[in-house]
Design a protein around this motif. Structure first.
Motif, PDB file in Angstrom:
ATOM      1  N   GLY A 187      -2.466   2.175 -13.314  1.00  0.00           N
ATOM      2  CA  GLY A 187      -1.169   1.525 -13.204  1.00  0.00           C
ATOM      3  C   GLY A 187      -0.301   1.754 -14.426  1.00  0.00           C
ATOM      4  O   GLY A 187      -0.642   2.539 -15.317  1.00  0.00           O
TER       5      GLY A 187
ATOM      6  N   THR B 235      -6.850  -0.979  -6.146  1.00  0.00           N
ATOM      7  CA  THR B 235      -7.908  -0.088  -5.676  1.00  0.00           C
ATOM      8  C   THR B 235      -8.294   0.904  -6.767  1.00  0.00           C
ATOM      9  O   THR B 235      -8.836   1.963  -6.483  1.00  0.00           O
ATOM     10  CB  THR B 235      -7.449   0.678  -4.423  1.00  0.00           C
ATOM     11  N   GLY B 236      -8.023   0.554  -8.014  1.00  0.00           N
ATOM     12  CA  GLY B 236      -8.328   1.424  -9.146  1.00  0.00           C
ATOM     13  C   GLY B 236      -9.818   1.583  -9.377  1.00  0.00           C
ATOM     14  O   GLY B 236     -10.642   0.890  -8.787  1.00  0.00           O
TER      15      GLY B 236
ATOM     16  N   GLU C 187      -0.025  -2.464 -11.015  1.00  0.00           N
ATOM     17  CA  GLU C 187      -1.464  -2.275 -11.195  1.00  0.00           C
ATOM     18  C   GLU C 187      -2.077  -1.849  -9.873  1.00  0.00           C
ATOM     19  O   GLU C 187      -1.744  -2.394  -8.820  1.00  0.00           O
ATOM     20  CB  GLU C 187      -2.128  -3.560 -11.693  1.00  0.00           C
ATOM     21  N   ALA C 188      -2.966  -0.864  -9.938  1.00  0.00           N
ATOM     22  CA  ALA C 188      -3.674  -0.390  -8.754  1.00  0.00           C
ATOM     23  C   ALA C 188      -4.865  -1.309  -8.506  1.00  0.00           C
ATOM     24  O   ALA C 188      -5.823  -1.316  -9.273  1.00  0.00           O
ATOM     25  CB  ALA C 188      -4.132   1.044  -8.964  1.00  0.00           C
TER      26      ALA C 188
ATOM     27  N   THR D  39       0.832  -1.199   0.000  1.00  0.00           N
ATOM     28  CA  THR D  39       0.000   0.000   0.000  1.00  0.00           C
ATOM     29  C   THR D  39       0.864   1.246   0.000  1.00  0.00           C
ATOM     30  O   THR D  39       2.006   1.229   0.468  1.00  0.00           O
ATOM     31  CB  THR D  39      -0.909   0.070   1.245  1.00  0.00           C
TER      32      THR D  39
ATOM     33  N   HIS E  78      -3.932   3.375  -1.463  1.00  0.00           N
ATOM     34  CA  HIS E  78      -4.038   2.554  -2.665  1.00  0.00           C
ATOM     35  C   HIS E  78      -3.243   1.277  -2.438  1.00  0.00           C
ATOM     36  O   HIS E  78      -2.182   1.295  -1.817  1.00  0.00           O
ATOM     37  CB  HIS E  78      -3.497   3.273  -3.905  1.00  0.00           C
ATOM     38  N   THR E  79      -3.755   0.182  -2.951  1.00  0.00           N
ATOM     39  CA  THR E  79      -3.064  -1.100  -2.897  1.00  0.00           C
ATOM     40  C   THR E  79      -2.550  -1.400  -4.292  1.00  0.00           C
ATOM     41  O   THR E  79      -3.309  -1.336  -5.262  1.00  0.00           O
ATOM     42  CB  THR E  79      -4.014  -2.212  -2.415  1.00  0.00           C
ATOM     43  N   LEU E  80      -1.264  -1.680  -4.392  1.00  0.00           N
ATOM     44  CA  LEU E  80      -0.601  -1.869  -5.679  1.00  0.00           C
ATOM     45  C   LEU E  80      -0.008  -3.267  -5.779  1.00  0.00           C
ATOM     46  O   LEU E  80       0.475  -3.821  -4.789  1.00  0.00           O
ATOM     47  CB  LEU E  80       0.506  -0.823  -5.853  1.00  0.00           C
TER      48      LEU E  80
END
Length: 141
Positions: free
Chosen positions: A122, A98-99, A95-96, A51, A85-87
Motif C-alpha cells: 500500500g 490482501t497483502g 492499504e492492501a 476491490t 486485491h481488497t484495498l
C-alpha cells in the motif's frame, strides 16, 4: 488505470467485470472499472473498502461464462489471468488487505519487476513501513 498499462504490452482487459465496493452487501457500489471511461464513480473516503480484480487477456477481451454461472473465459480461448486485491482507504493512503506476510512466497514477477520489486502493501505510512521490513527479509534473504 490498468488498461493504460497493459495495452502497451499487447494485452486487453475484460470490460464485463469490474472491481466493487465492500460493505454489508457482497458486491456493492462503487464499480471499479479497469479501463478508461467517463463514468463518475464518486470519491473514496477514509474507511472505504473496495476491490480491484481485472481479467487480463492475451487475445480477445470478449468473455463467455460457462454453464456453472461462475467460470469465465475469453471467446478466443487464449490465456487470461484474473486476480483480486481488497484495498482500504486510510487517512494517509491505501492499504492492501490482501497483502503478503513475511512467510508468503515471493513470486518471480515480484522478484523481477521493473515497476515494484518485492511485495506491495500500500501507500500509507504504516503499509510502507511493513512493506520495507518484509521486503528486506524476503529480497535479501
Amino acid at each position: 488505470i490498468i488498461e493504460d498499462h497493459i495495452t502497451k504490452f499487447g494485452f486487453s482487459t475484460v470490460r464485463q467485470f469490474c472491481g466493487h465496493g465492500i460493505g454489508s452487501v457482497f458486491h456493492t457500489t462503487p464499480n471499479i472499472h479497469h479501463y478508461r471511461n467517463n463514468e463518475n464513480s464518486g470519491k473514496m473516503d477514509v474507511g472505504h473498502t473496495f476491490t480491484i480484480e481485472p481479467m487480463i487477456c492475451e487475445g480477445s477481451a470478449k468473455s463467455i461464462t460457462w454453464p456453472d454461472d461462475w467460470t469465465a473465459t475469453t471467446i478466443d480461448g487464449k490465456r487470461s489471468a484474473q486476480f483480486e486485491h481488497t484495498l482500504l482507504i486510510t487517512p494517509d493512503g491505501v492499504e492492501a488487505l490482501t497483502g503478503k506476510i513475511e512467510t508468503s512466497k515471493l513470486q518471480f514477477w515480484e522478484q523481477d519487476s521493473e515497476v515494484h520489486k518485492g511485495f506491495w502493501l500500500g501507500t500509507s505510512k504504516a503499509a510502507k513501513e511493513r512493506e520495507a521490513e518484509i521486503n528486506r527479509k524476503v529480497l535479501e534473504g
